[in-house]
Design a protein around this motif. Structure first.
Motif, short mmCIF file in Angstrom:
data_model
loop_
_atom_site.label_atom_id
_atom_site.label_comp_id
_atom_site.label_asym_id
_atom_site.label_seq_id
_atom_site.Cartn_x
_atom_site.Cartn_y
_atom_site.Cartn_z
N UNK A 173 0.83 -1.20 0.00
CA UNK A 173 0.00 0.00 0.00
C UNK A 173 0.87 1.25 0.00
N UNK A 174 1.90 1.26 0.82
CA UNK A 174 2.81 2.42 0.89
C UNK A 174 3.56 2.62 -0.42
N UNK A 175 3.95 1.51 -1.04
CA UNK A 175 4.62 1.59 -2.34
C UNK A 175 3.66 2.11 -3.41
N UNK A 176 2.44 1.58 -3.42
CA UNK A 176 1.46 1.98 -4.42
C UNK A 176 1.06 3.45 -4.32
N UNK A 177 1.00 3.97 -3.10
CA UNK A 177 0.67 5.39 -2.93
C UNK A 177 1.72 6.29 -3.57
N UNK A 178 2.91 5.77 -3.73
CA UNK A 178 4.01 6.53 -4.32
C UNK A 178 4.19 6.19 -5.81
N UNK A 179 3.18 5.57 -6.38
CA UNK A 179 3.18 5.31 -7.82
C UNK A 179 4.07 4.17 -8.26
N UNK A 180 4.45 3.29 -7.34
CA UNK A 180 5.32 2.17 -7.68
C UNK A 180 4.50 0.93 -8.01
N UNK A 181 4.96 0.17 -9.00
CA UNK A 181 4.31 -1.08 -9.41
C UNK A 181 4.99 -2.26 -8.73
N UNK A 182 4.31 -3.41 -8.73
CA UNK A 182 4.76 -4.57 -7.97
C UNK A 182 5.02 -5.75 -8.91
N UNK A 183 6.13 -6.43 -8.67
CA UNK A 183 6.47 -7.67 -9.37
C UNK A 183 6.81 -8.73 -8.32
N UNK A 184 6.17 -9.90 -8.39
CA UNK A 184 6.46 -10.97 -7.43
C UNK A 184 6.55 -12.30 -8.16
N UNK A 195 0.80 -6.97 -3.76
CA UNK A 195 -0.06 -6.62 -4.89
C UNK A 195 -1.43 -6.14 -4.39
N UNK A 196 -1.96 -6.83 -3.38
CA UNK A 196 -3.27 -6.46 -2.86
C UNK A 196 -3.25 -5.06 -2.25
N UNK A 197 -2.17 -4.78 -1.49
CA UNK A 197 -2.04 -3.44 -0.91
C UNK A 197 -1.89 -2.38 -1.98
N UNK A 198 -1.12 -2.69 -3.01
CA UNK A 198 -0.88 -1.71 -4.08
C UNK A 198 -2.14 -1.42 -4.88
N UNK A 199 -3.01 -2.41 -5.08
CA UNK A 199 -4.23 -2.16 -5.84
C UNK A 199 -5.10 -1.10 -5.16
N UNK A 200 -5.19 -1.16 -3.83
CA UNK A 200 -5.98 -0.17 -3.08
C UNK A 200 -5.33 1.20 -3.21
N UNK A 201 -4.00 1.24 -3.06
CA UNK A 201 -3.28 2.51 -3.15
C UNK A 201 -3.41 3.12 -4.53
N UNK A 202 -3.29 2.30 -5.57
CA UNK A 202 -3.42 2.80 -6.94
C UNK A 202 -4.83 3.34 -7.18
N UNK A 209 -3.28 2.38 -14.52
CA UNK A 209 -2.33 1.55 -15.27
C UNK A 209 -1.42 0.77 -14.32
N UNK A 210 -1.93 0.50 -13.10
CA UNK A 210 -1.11 -0.24 -12.14
C UNK A 210 -0.71 -1.60 -12.66
N UNK A 211 0.54 -1.98 -12.42
CA UNK A 211 1.07 -3.23 -12.94
C UNK A 211 1.36 -4.19 -11.79
N UNK A 212 0.90 -5.43 -11.94
CA UNK A 212 1.11 -6.47 -10.94
C UNK A 212 1.66 -7.68 -11.70
N UNK A 324 6.00 2.49 5.87
CA UNK A 324 6.20 3.76 5.18
C UNK A 324 7.68 4.02 4.93
N UNK A 325 8.53 3.69 5.90
CA UNK A 325 9.97 3.88 5.71
C UNK A 325 10.49 2.97 4.60
N UNK A 326 9.97 1.76 4.51
CA UNK A 326 10.35 0.85 3.42
C UNK A 326 10.07 1.52 2.08
N UNK A 327 8.87 2.09 1.95
CA UNK A 327 8.48 2.72 0.68
C UNK A 327 9.31 3.96 0.39
N UNK A 328 9.57 4.77 1.42
CA UNK A 328 10.37 5.98 1.22
C UNK A 328 11.79 5.65 0.77
N UNK A 329 12.39 4.66 1.43
CA UNK A 329 13.75 4.25 1.07
C UNK A 329 13.80 3.63 -0.32
#
Length: 455
Positions: A173-184, A195-202, A209-212, A324-329
């Motif tokens: 979710x923190x990554x997605x709020x910052x416009x980052x896409x996820x690959x797993x 991916x689930x957290x990022x979908x909500x953030x996107x 155009x979120x990418x998973x 949040x720190x993970x996403x910022x870094x």
């Protein structure tokens, strides 16, 4: 109500045209034919949401499953016979699963027909392997030019607790709020949570155009079926090409708690980054976990220090209980990647400058002989030790969840691992902690060790 369905499915997502040669390729049901591989991967995709990670159980339950390619004047269709009912709603296949099914067809045809018979690509050569992976990813449409780096690879176990899963969602979710896409790796657990957290953030950011992206391989897909959030699926031919695809495609990596497969990924990555030719390449790596995972990452960090040394420990940062720190870094690290790629004229969409040594590229076939022969000692370059440790964990993963490895262990007993007393002792202690924490198999499944430490 029957738990199996027969239906004809039209193309969705990719590949709606095939040649007669490709049709014949998929109809070849001999042991050397492509059909068996296609059937196995197709069943895994259709079995999305299954609670088991035992490939033999899945294959036995759907022994009567079949899939056939139907040629028509207007294109092709796939006929699935006795397919899992959970892939359908009101008799119609779920769109995402339909896309995944045609991704399987696309990648298996491309890998086995187009590239494997390309006389200009020698898959014993490192550069050609890297080009092979590029072709696979390009054909799948996941390499997008003129787009700034923003892909975060997330690694972690398929067997994790609910608290750990929720933490991976918070990070996603923190990554997605910052416009980052996820690959797993596209499976359940730590592969699904981000991916689930990022979908909500996107959705919050109105990013449509979120990418998973999910990267898998035939040996693992039956135990880790693609989760339904994946909207770009690629099946690489083997684990080594899958791992290289992660580091070529991704711009940074977050590692969550996991078992032997996660340890394999960590050692693969660190072994590559320890190559002096990669010293100047920015590549952010973060080990992230909830408060309860502090001891887990302490064990991982200790094992890395004991085997690969402080140089390896400097290549990653451990962040506990702070999504949040993970996403910022990670955002900051990817900005460094962007500046470096721009300055060196390297592609944003494919990490060409990263040097991957041949020992990390050539497929390792886990057998009792090859596992016993692994050089687990200090009298070798550090990247060679990393490569051999990676192979040891890869063999254990094979014995745990891959059809061929599981059958080998059932027939001949556990793989034997020996070497330097300190290294093998630490290796065994780490595995024991994975077993106690139920990281080797899904909770509720009885784990029978696929390995034995030999003095």
């Amino acid at each position: 109500m029957s738990n199996k369905i027969t239906a004809r499915i039209a193309p969705e997502g990719s590949l709606d045209l095939v040649s007669q040669h490709e049709v014949n390729l998929l109809k070849d049901r001999s042991n050397r034919g492509v059909y068996r591989l296609f059937r196995q991967c197709a069943l895994a995709v259709l079995n999305c949401g299954n609670e088991s990670d035992d490939p033999n159980t899945i294959l036995a339950e759907f022994a009567d499953f079949d899939i056939q390619l139907i040629q028509q004047a207007r294109g092709i269709k796939l006929e699935v016979i006795n397919a899992p009912h959970n892939a359908f709603v009101d008799g119609k296949m779920i769109k995402g699963i339909q896309e995944h099914l045609y991704a399987v067809l696309r990648d298996i045809i491309y890998a086995n027909n187009v590239l494997s018979h390309n006389t200009q690509l020698n898959l014993n050569n490192g550069e050609d392997i890297t080009n092979f992976i590029f072709h696979m990813l390009r054909n799948a449409g996941v390499l997008i030019p003129r787009r700034y780096p923003n892909i975060v690879v997330c690694w972690g176990g398929h067997s994790i607790s609910r608290d750990e899963y929720d933490f991976t969602k918070e990070v996603g979710h923190s990554l997605g709020l910052r416009g980052l896409d996820i690959c797993t790796g596209c499976g359940p657990g730590a592969m699904k949570g981000p991916m689930k957290g990022a979908t909500i953030a996107h959705a919050k950011q109105r990013i449509q155009s979120g990418r998973y992206i999910g990267l898998t391989e035939p040996g693992i897909i039956a135990a880790e079926s693609p989760n339904p959030i994946v909207n770009e699926l690629v099946i690489l031919p083997d684990i080594e090409k899958r791992l290289e695809a992660f580091v070529r495609l991704g711009h940074g990596i977050v590692v969550f708690p996991g078992g032997a497969g996660t340890a394999e990924e960590i050692l693969y990555l660190l072994g590559i980054l320890l190559n002096p030719e990669n010293d100047s390449l920015p590549f952010p790596v973060i080990f992230a976990g909830a408060k309860k995972n502090e001891e887990y990452f302490g064990q991982i960090n200790e094992f890395i220090g004991l085997t690969l040394g402080k140089a390896a420990q400097r290549r990653y940062r451990i962040i506990i209980d702070d999504p949040e720190l993970v996403a910022l870094e990670m955002k900051k690290g990817i900005q460094d990647v962007t500046y470096h790629r721009k300055g060196s004229s390297d592609a944003y969409y494919y990490n060409w400058l990263l040097k991957v040594q041949p020992e990390f590229q050539h497929p390792f076939q886990p057998t009792h002989e090859s596992m016993r022969a692994l050089a687990l000692h200090r009298e070798q370059p550090i990247h060679d030790l990393a490569a051999n440790l990676r192979r040891a964990f890869s063999g254990i993963v094979s014995g745990n969840v891959k059809e061929e490895g599981v059958q080998l262990v059932e027939r001949l007993g556990p793989f034997e691992i020996s070497g330097d007393k300190t290294i093998v002792g630490s290796f065994g202690s780490l595995l024991e902690s994975f077993v106690k924490q139920q990281r080797m198999k899904l909770p509720g499944s009885k784990y029978v060790p696929s390995y034995r430490i030999v003095d």
